[in-house]
Design a protein around this motif. Structure first.
Motif, PDB file in Angstrom:
ATOM      1  N   ALA A 190       1.615  10.010   9.663  1.00 15.93           N
ATOM      2  CA  ALA A 190       0.326   9.461  10.134  1.00 15.93           C
ATOM      3  C   ALA A 190      -0.179   8.399   9.160  1.00 15.93           C
ATOM      4  CB  ALA A 190      -0.693  10.591  10.236  1.00 15.93           C
ATOM      5  N   GLY A 213       2.620  -3.931   4.361  1.00 16.47           N
ATOM      6  CA  GLY A 213       2.161  -2.624   4.864  1.00 16.47           C
ATOM      7  C   GLY A 213       0.651  -2.519   5.004  1.00 16.47           C
ATOM      8  N   VAL A 257      -2.882   6.930   6.562  1.00 15.68           N
ATOM      9  CA  VAL A 257      -3.920   7.395   5.640  1.00 15.68           C
ATOM     10  C   VAL A 257      -5.232   6.748   6.121  1.00 15.68           C
ATOM     11  CG1 VAL A 257      -4.626   7.231   3.211  1.00 15.68           C
ATOM     12  CG2 VAL A 257      -2.222   7.614   3.784  1.00 15.68           C
ATOM     13  N   ARG A 302       6.312   7.839  12.882  1.00  8.26           N
ATOM     14  CA  ARG A 302       5.841   6.580  12.277  1.00  8.26           C
ATOM     15  C   ARG A 302       5.972   5.427  13.274  1.00  8.26           C
ATOM     16  NH1 ARG A 302       9.466   6.232   7.257  1.00  8.26           N
ATOM     17  NH2 ARG A 302       8.360   4.347   6.722  1.00  8.26           N
ATOM     18  N   GLN A 318      -8.789  -2.443   9.292  1.00  5.85           N
ATOM     19  CA  GLN A 318      -8.312  -2.901   7.975  1.00  5.85           C
ATOM     20  C   GLN A 318      -8.253  -4.432   7.943  1.00  5.85           C
ATOM     21  OE1 GLN A 318      -4.565  -0.976   6.943  1.00  5.85           O
ATOM     22  NE2 GLN A 318      -5.445   1.071   7.088  1.00  5.85           N
ATOM     23  N   ARG A 332      -2.888  -2.277   8.657  1.00  8.18           N
ATOM     24  CA  ARG A 332      -2.156  -1.551   9.695  1.00  8.18           C
ATOM     25  C   ARG A 332      -3.070  -1.167  10.849  1.00  8.18           C
ATOM     26  NH1 ARG A 332       2.069   0.634   5.925  1.00  8.18           N
ATOM     27  NH2 ARG A 332       3.637   1.724   7.135  1.00  8.18           N
ATOM     28  N   ARG A 350       2.564   6.041  -2.767  1.00 11.82           N
ATOM     29  CA  ARG A 350       3.644   6.922  -3.259  1.00 11.82           C
ATOM     30  C   ARG A 350       3.494   7.179  -4.749  1.00 11.82           C
ATOM     31  NH1 ARG A 350       6.308   4.634   0.973  1.00 11.82           N
ATOM     32  NH2 ARG A 350       6.717   2.701  -0.123  1.00 11.82           N
ATOM     33  N   THR A 386       0.847  -1.210   0.000  1.00 10.51           N
ATOM     34  CA  THR A 386       0.000   0.000   0.000  1.00 10.51           C
ATOM     35  C   THR A 386       0.880   1.256   0.000  1.00 10.51           C
ATOM     36  OG1 THR A 386      -0.253  -0.426   2.366  1.00 10.51           O
ATOM     37  CG2 THR A 386      -2.148  -0.888   0.964  1.00 10.51           C
TER      38      THR A 386
HETATM   39  P1  AMP Z   1       5.192   2.219   4.029  1.00  9.84           P
HETATM   40  O1  AMP Z   1       5.946   2.374   2.757  1.00  9.84           O
HETATM   41  O2  AMP Z   1       4.450   0.916   4.116  1.00  9.84           O
HETATM   42  O3  AMP Z   1       6.039   2.502   5.249  1.00  9.84           O
HETATM   43  O4  AMP Z   1       4.041   3.337   4.014  1.00  9.84           O
HETATM   44  C1  AMP Z   1       4.366   4.722   3.930  1.00  9.84           C
HETATM   45  C2  AMP Z   1       3.191   5.558   4.422  1.00  9.84           C
HETATM   46  O5  AMP Z   1       2.026   5.292   3.619  1.00  9.84           O
HETATM   47  C3  AMP Z   1       2.761   5.273   5.846  1.00  9.84           C
HETATM   48  O6  AMP Z   1       3.527   5.996   6.807  1.00  9.84           O
HETATM   49  C4  AMP Z   1       1.290   5.737   5.809  1.00  9.84           C
HETATM   50  O7  AMP Z   1       1.207   7.153   5.845  1.00  9.84           O
HETATM   51  C5  AMP Z   1       0.846   5.293   4.428  1.00  9.84           C
HETATM   52  N1  AMP Z   1       0.298   3.912   4.448  1.00  9.84           N
HETATM   53  C6  AMP Z   1       0.819   2.801   3.831  1.00  9.84           C
HETATM   54  N2  AMP Z   1       0.054   1.724   4.071  1.00  9.84           N
HETATM   55  C7  AMP Z   1      -0.969   2.135   4.854  1.00  9.84           C
HETATM   56  C8  AMP Z   1      -2.080   1.485   5.461  1.00  9.84           C
HETATM   57  N3  AMP Z   1      -2.292   0.170   5.315  1.00  9.84           N
HETATM   58  N4  AMP Z   1      -2.927   2.249   6.204  1.00  9.84           N
HETATM   59  C9  AMP Z   1      -2.755   3.572   6.353  1.00  9.84           C
HETATM   60  N5  AMP Z   1      -1.713   4.245   5.834  1.00  9.84           N
HETATM   61  C10 AMP Z   1      -0.828   3.542   5.082  1.00  9.84           C
END
Ligand code: AMP
Length: 226
Positions: free
Chosen positions: A60, A88, A62, A173, A95, A91, A39, A34
């Motif tokens: 934070a 990811g 999403v 984070r 979910q 979380r 991104r 995700t």
């Molecule tokens: P990651 O690359 O998995 O560390 O995700 C980077 C950022 O994307 C996180 O710090 C969140 O802001 C957002 N994000 C990724 N996956 C989720 C998820 N399952 N729920 C909420 N936010 C997410």
């Protein structure tokens, strides 16, 4: 036959992305990250990306509704028919409950593997993390030859440091992980489908432990509530 959902679980910088790619290759399953999807949306300035960016920049989460919709659409594609790896996601407990509602009972076998790494190690790792903006491969700055000119060894794209890898955002984070995501461990332990591996070891050793943990969970799918 039910499809297999392998969930790689753990704090930021635990190695989920690297391990997800390796497990995905071993099973010939797609990897759904995700973070990568969000991104890409941010880079393309889609309405989802512009909305998500406000949360991501500060470390934070999403909102569930946005992320759940992305995952639901992605899991409906043909390449997920036998199984998939989630990196990811989930979380939050909401979910986790959502994935189960996306499939009929008995259609999904969930196996969750947590990658354990202490906070001090994660903070040190993040300080040296570079990644390829094109294929998402992660590198340790100390291991990349050359000064400032590091490129991806797969596609040659110049490596970058992620905006949310700054020391302050990483701290946030980690806090978000402990508060909102860690409770999922008990959620999955309660359902009998959680195993953990020590993630503070060489990549190949962690991979072997993850593969063993996935196998050990075979035939022991998550129990549903209610
Ligand atoms: P990651 O690359 O998995 O560390 O995700 C980077 C950022 O994307 C996180 O710090 C969140 O802001 C957002 N994000 C990724 N996956 C989720 C998820 N399952 N729920 C909420 N936010 C997410």
């Amino acid at each position: 036959m039910s499809r297999l959902a392998i969930i790689l679980f753990g704090p930021p910088a635990a190695g989920k992305g690297t391990q997800a790619r390796m497990v995905g290759e071993a099973f010939h399953f797609p990897v759904i990250s995700t973070g990568d999807i969000l991104r890409e949306a941010v880079r393309n300035q889609t309405s989802l990306g512009n909305e998500a960016r406000r949360y991501m920049d500060s470390g934070a989460l999403v909102p569930d509704s946005l992320v759940d919709a992305i995952v639901k659409e992605r899991l409906q594609r043909e390449d997920c028919a036998r199984g998939f790896i989630l990196d990811g996601y989930p979380r939050t407990v909401n979910q986790a409950a959502f994935i189960e509602t996306a499939f009929k009972e008995g259609d999904l076998e969930i196996r969750v593997v947590g990658i354990d790494v202490a906070d001090e190690v994660l903070i040190r790792r993040i300080a040296g993390r570079l990644s390829c903006p094109k294929d998402g491969k992660v590198f340790n700055a100390a291991a990349v030859p050359g000064k400032g000119g590091a490129v991806c060894d797969v596609c040659g794209t110049p490596l970058v440091s992620r905006a949310d890898d700054s020391a302050e955002v990483m701290q946030q984070r980690l806090e978000v992980y402990h508060r909102q995501t860690q409770p999922l461990i008990d959620y999955y332990i309660g359902r009998g489908c959680y195993s953990a591996v020590d993630g503070d070891r060489p990549i190949n050793e962690v991979h072997e432990s993850i593969m063993k943990a996935v196998d050990a969970n075979s035939g022991n799918p998550c129990r549903r509530n209610g």
